[in-house]
Design an enzyme around this catalytic site. Structure first.
Site, short mmCIF file in Angstrom:
data_model
loop_
_atom_site.label_atom_id
_atom_site.label_comp_id
_atom_site.label_asym_id
_atom_site.label_seq_id
_atom_site.Cartn_x
_atom_site.Cartn_y
_atom_site.Cartn_z
N HIS A 82 101.35 2.38 110.94
CA HIS A 82 100.29 3.40 110.94
C HIS A 82 100.78 4.68 111.63
O HIS A 82 100.56 5.79 111.16
CB HIS A 82 99.06 2.84 111.68
CG HIS A 82 97.90 3.78 111.78
ND1 HIS A 82 96.73 3.62 111.08
CD2 HIS A 82 97.72 4.90 112.54
CE1 HIS A 82 95.89 4.60 111.37
NE2 HIS A 82 96.47 5.39 112.27
N GLU A 83 101.50 4.49 112.77
CA GLU A 83 101.95 5.66 113.54
C GLU A 83 103.08 6.40 112.83
O GLU A 83 103.09 7.64 112.81
CB GLU A 83 102.40 5.24 114.94
CG GLU A 83 101.33 4.57 115.79
CD GLU A 83 100.02 5.31 115.83
OE1 GLU A 83 98.99 4.65 116.00
OE2 GLU A 83 100.00 6.57 115.67
N GLN A 109 98.70 14.05 116.30
CA GLN A 109 97.26 13.85 116.52
C GLN A 109 96.74 14.66 117.71
O GLN A 109 95.52 14.77 117.89
CB GLN A 109 96.94 12.37 116.71
CG GLN A 109 97.15 11.53 115.45
CD GLN A 109 96.79 10.09 115.66
OE1 GLN A 109 97.63 9.30 116.13
NE2 GLN A 109 95.59 9.71 115.35
N HIS A 149 101.78 8.62 110.27
CA HIS A 149 101.30 9.91 110.83
C HIS A 149 102.44 10.93 110.90
O HIS A 149 102.23 12.12 110.63
CB HIS A 149 100.73 9.73 112.24
CG HIS A 149 99.27 9.38 112.29
ND1 HIS A 149 98.28 10.17 111.77
CD2 HIS A 149 98.63 8.32 112.84
CE1 HIS A 149 97.10 9.61 111.97
NE2 HIS A 149 97.27 8.49 112.62
N CYS A 159 91.32 5.07 112.83
CA CYS A 159 92.26 6.14 113.19
C CYS A 159 91.54 7.10 114.14
O CYS A 159 90.39 7.49 113.87
CB CYS A 159 92.71 6.89 111.94
SG CYS A 159 93.90 8.19 112.28
N LEU A 160 92.22 7.46 115.21
CA LEU A 160 91.59 8.36 116.18
C LEU A 160 91.35 9.75 115.58
O LEU A 160 90.56 10.53 116.12
CB LEU A 160 92.46 8.46 117.43
CG LEU A 160 92.66 7.14 118.17
CD1 LEU A 160 93.57 7.32 119.37
CD2 LEU A 160 91.33 6.51 118.58
N GLY A 197 97.46 3.18 119.67
CA GLY A 197 98.59 3.98 119.21
C GLY A 197 98.18 5.43 119.12
O GLY A 197 96.99 5.75 119.07
O1 K2U Z 1 96.99 6.35 115.27
C1 K2U Z 1 95.80 6.18 115.57
O2 K2U Z 1 94.88 6.82 115.05
C2 K2U Z 1 95.45 5.08 116.57
C3 K2U Z 1 95.09 3.86 115.76
C4 K2U Z 1 96.24 2.93 115.76
C5 K2U Z 1 95.97 1.74 114.90
C6 K2U Z 1 95.34 1.85 113.66
C7 K2U Z 1 95.14 0.72 112.87
C8 K2U Z 1 95.54 -0.51 113.32
C9 K2U Z 1 96.14 -0.61 114.55
C10 K2U Z 1 96.37 0.52 115.33
C11 K2U Z 1 93.78 3.23 116.22
O3 K2U Z 1 92.71 4.10 116.08
S1 K2U Z 1 93.73 2.69 117.81
C12 K2U Z 1 92.10 1.93 117.76
C13 K2U Z 1 92.26 0.52 117.22
C14 K2U Z 1 92.49 -0.46 118.15
C15 K2U Z 1 92.72 -1.75 117.72
C16 K2U Z 1 92.71 -2.05 116.36
C17 K2U Z 1 92.46 -1.05 115.43
C18 K2U Z 1 92.22 0.26 115.86
ZN ZN Z 2 95.74 7.15 113.05
#
Ligand code: K2U
Ligand code: ZN
Length: 172
Positions: A136-137, A51, A140, A94-95, A46
């Site tokens: 989560h998105e 971001q 943000h 989170c990225l 996501g």
């Molecule tokens: O928004 C972001 O920072 C991307 C996130 C999205 C996400 C966070 C928590 C749980 C699910 C999605 C992630 O950094 S993407 C990396 C990731 C991949 C699979 C599971 C958890 C995190």
């Molecule tokens: Zn995030």
């Protein structure tokens, strides 16, 4: 398409409340393309426009299992319509907070609504990773980070760590 630099905490941009998309312009389409390329490169499932420093209410997601069956989603002005009472714990990252993972409890199932790039309004139910990711998105877009759900002690510790890293980077 361009891979854009990610905004990393403690950058205060991440605390902005993003503005609704008023019109699906060629710039919005270009931004969606860049967000998808940036998300896949990270890699992530996501990404919210803030971001990469653009405070508009648009997110990209792809929770498909393997690379050869990509299912990219572009959500414009997404909103949660309903969330289950039942909760689910997921180890989130989170990225914008690299290499930091903690368990976060969120509603297990959600119904959300968004506009796609064709201008159609879509309502969708989600559970599992998709439910966690869309919450989560959308957080943000409201300037909320997953560390806000942690104890003050844990949150302050991670923010202090990134503030020290940012200071070292600036002084380097
Ligand atoms: O928004 C972001 O920072 C991307 C996130 C999205 C996400 C966070 C928590 C749980 C699910 C999605 C992630 O950094 S993407 C990396 C990731 C991949 C699979 C599971 C958890 C995190
Ligand atoms: Zn995030």
């Amino acid at each position: 398409m361009t891979i854009r630099p990610l905004v990393i905490i403690p950058d205060s941009k991440l605390r902005l409340v993003s503005e609704p998309v008023q019109e699906i312009t060629s710039e919005i389409r270009r931004l969606a393309d860049d967000m998808l390329e940036t998300m896949y490169d990270a890699p992530g499932v996501g990404l919210a426009a803030i971001q990469i420093g653009i405070p508009v209410r648009m997110v990209t997601m792809d929770v498909s299992k393997t690379e050869d069956e990509r299912q990219p989603m572009v959500l414009i002005n997404p909103e949660i319509l309903w969330a289950s009472e039942e909760k689910r714990v997921y180890e989130e990252g989170c990225l914008s907070i690299p290499e930091y993972y903690e368990e976060v409890e969120r509603p297990d199932r959600v119904r959300f609504r968004y506009m796609n790039l064709e201008g159609a309004t879509i309502e969708q139910d989600a559970d599992g990773l998709l439910a966690t990711c869309v919450q989560h998105e959308i957080d943000h877009l409201n300037g909320v980070l997953f560390i806000d759900y942690l104890s003050k002690l844990k949150r302050d510790r991670v923010v202090t760590k990134f503030k020290k890293a940012a200071k070292r980077e600036a002084g380097a």
